[in-house]
Design an enzyme around this catalytic site. Structure first.
Site, PDB file in Angstrom:
ATOM      1  N   ASP A 174       3.609   6.165  18.819  1.00  0.00           N
ATOM      2  CA  ASP A 174       4.966   5.921  18.296  1.00  0.00           C
ATOM      3  C   ASP A 174       5.635   4.934  19.233  1.00  0.00           C
ATOM      4  OD1 ASP A 174       7.808   6.195  17.536  1.00  0.00           O
ATOM      5  OD2 ASP A 174       7.193   7.998  16.478  1.00  0.00           O
ATOM      6  N   ASP A 258      -0.328   8.551  -1.200  1.00  0.00           N
ATOM      7  CA  ASP A 258       0.778   9.035  -2.035  1.00  0.00           C
ATOM      8  C   ASP A 258       1.760   7.901  -2.323  1.00  0.00           C
ATOM      9  OD1 ASP A 258       2.169  11.186  -3.380  1.00  0.00           O
ATOM     10  OD2 ASP A 258       3.682  11.049  -1.814  1.00  0.00           O
ATOM     11  N   HIS A 296       3.554   9.334  -5.464  1.00  0.00           N
ATOM     12  CA  HIS A 296       4.711   9.566  -4.593  1.00  0.00           C
ATOM     13  C   HIS A 296       5.328  10.947  -4.852  1.00  0.00           C
ATOM     14  CE1 HIS A 296       7.624   7.019  -2.019  1.00  0.00           C
ATOM     15  NE2 HIS A 296       7.799   8.289  -1.722  1.00  0.00           N
TER      16      HIS A 296
END
Ligand code: NAD
Length: 331
Positions: A174, A258, A296
Site C-alpha cells: 500500500d 467483479d 459488480h
C-alpha cells in the site's frame, strides 16, 4: 423537512420507508435517475439523495439548483461523475457513503477464490453433463498459499482477516502503511516484491491516474507461474488484453473479476442471451472455467444496500439541518 430520492430500486425501497417512518421525515422515492428533465421533480424539497453511474453534469446540477435543491447526498462512494465546477458555482453541499459494508466485498472475493481453487465451475459443468469423475480437476488449498493484498484500506483489511483465518500467509502493498498491520510485518516495499512472492493477488485499490492498467504484460511477467488474480476493485486496474494473453499462456491460473474496464452500460443489464452481450473480450473471459466474471455484485448484500440508503439519508438530513455533514466531500 422533505427529501427526494432518485433512482430508487425495488430492493432499496423497504430501507427507505423504514428510515422515513423511524425519523418521521417525508421521503419521496422516484425510480427515475437525476437528469435535466427529472431535476424539476425536486422543486419544494430540501435535499436530494442519488445514486447513478450517469454523470451529474453541469446542466443537471444547474437545473437542480434552479429548482432550489443544493443538498446532494450520494448513496455510493465515488464522486468522479459529479461536475466539480457546477458544484462550486451553485454552492452545492455534497456527501457520499465512504463505507457501506467492507465485509460484503471481502467475503465475496474470498468466496470466488475458493470456487476457483476447488474447480467448482468445472465440476458444476461436468456434473450437469452426468460426468461425476474427479480427474483431471484436482484442486489447490488456500492455507498453503501466499496471498498478496494490493491496498490495505477498509476492504483490503477485511479480506486480510479472512485469508489469515484460512491459514494463508498474507503480504501486502500500500502507498500508506496501516500502523496495526505494520506491526504484523506484512508489508512489502514494492509491487514487484509482491508479484514475485504471491500465489494469489487480491486487488483492493481505488483506480487512480497512477495505477491505470497496473496489471499489464510487464506486471504479469514478474508474477509466479500459475498465479490467481482477484479484482473486486476497479476494472481500470487490469489491462484486459494482457490478462487474456496471460490466461492463454497459463501464466495466470485463473481470475475472479467483479469489475471490468468497459462495464458501464453492460453490467446490471439483461441482454436476453449470452450471445447478445456486446463485448467480445468479456465473453472470451466469461467462457472460461478458470475465470469467474460477476457483474459488480460484491457489494450487493442486504446490509450494504440498507447502509447505502440509510447513511445517505442521514447525511442529507444533517446537511439540511446544520449545513454540514460528516461525510461531506470537498471539490
Ligand atoms: P479505502 O479508501 O478504505 O482504502 C483504499 C486504500 O488504497 C488505502 O489504504 C490507500 O492508501 C490505498 N491506495 C490508494 N492508491 C493506491 C495505489 N496506487 N497502490 C496501492 N494502494 C493504494 O477503500 P475501500 O473501501 O477499501 O475500497 C477499495 C476499493 O474497492 C474502492 O476504491 C473501489 O474501487 C472498490 N469497491 C468495489 C466494490 C464492489 O462491489 N466490487 C464496492 C466498493 C468498493
Amino acid at each position: 423537512m422533505k427529501i427526494i430520492a432518485y433512482g430508487i430500486r425495488d430492493d432499496e425501497r423497504p430501507y427507505l420507508d423504514q428510515w422515513s417512518q423511524a425519523q418521521g421525515i417525508e421521503v419521496k422515492a422516484v425510480s427515475a435517475l437525476l437528469d435535466e428533465e427529472t431535476a424539476a421533480l425536486a422543486k419544494g424539497y430540501d435535499g436530494a439523495v442519488v445514486y447513478q453511474q450517469k454523470p451529474y453534469t453541469a446542466a443537471v446540477l444547474d437545473q437542480l439548483a434552479a429548482n432550489g435543491v443544493t443538498n446532494l447526498s450520494l448513496r455510493n462512494v465515488g464522486v468522479d461523475n459529479v461536475d466539480a465546477e457546477a458544484v462550486k458555482r451553485n454552492g452545492f453541499k455534497v456527501t457520499n457513503v465512504p463505507a457501506y459494508s467492507p465485509a460484503a466485498i471481502a467475503e465475496f472475493t474470498v468466496t470466488e477464490l475458493l470456487r476457483l481453487l476447488r474447480r467448482t465451475p468445472t465440476f458444476d459443468r461436468k456434473q450437469a453433463q452426468g460426468d461425476l469423475r474427479w480427474a483431471p480437476d484436482i484442486a489447490d488449498e488456500l492455507n498453503s498459499m501466499t496471498v498478496g493484498i494490493v491496498a490495505t484500506g477498509r476492504i483490503g483489511r477485511a479480506a486480510l482477516k479472512i485469508y489469515q483465518g484460512f491459514g494463508a500467509k498474507v503480504i501486502a502493498y500500500d502507498v500508506f502503511h496501516n500502523p496495526e498491520l505494520e506491526k504484523q510485518g506484512i508489508y512489502v516495499d514494492t509491487l514487484d516484491e509482491l508479484y514475485a512472492q504471491a500465489d494469489v493477488i487480491s486487488l483492493h485499490a481505488p483506480a487512480t491516474k497512477d495505477n491505470n492498467k497496473m496489471l499489464n504484460a510487464d506486471a504479469f511477467a514478474k508474477m509466479k507461474d500459475g498465479v490467481w488474480i482477484l479484482n473486486p476493485a476497479r476494472g481500470a486496474l487490469i489491462d484486459t488484453d494482457a490478462l487474456i494473453a496471460a490466461l492463454d499462456s497459463g501464466k495466470v491460473a485463473g481470475a475472479a473479476l467483479d469489475v471490468y474496464e468497459n462495464e458501464v452500460g453492460i453490467f446490471n443489464t439483461d441482454f436476453g442471451s449470452f450471445d447478445n452481450i456486446p463485448d467480445e473480450r468479456l465473453k472470451n473471459l466469461m467462457k472460461r472455467d478458470n475465470v469467474l466474471v460477476s457483474p459488480h455484485i460484491a457489494f450487493y448484500t442486504r446490509t450494504a444496500v440498507k447502509n447505502m440508503v440509510q447513511y445517505a439519508l442521514n447525511n442529507n438530513r444533517q446537511l439540511i439541518e446544520t449545513g454540514k455533514a460528516d461525510n461531506e466531500v470537498t471539490f
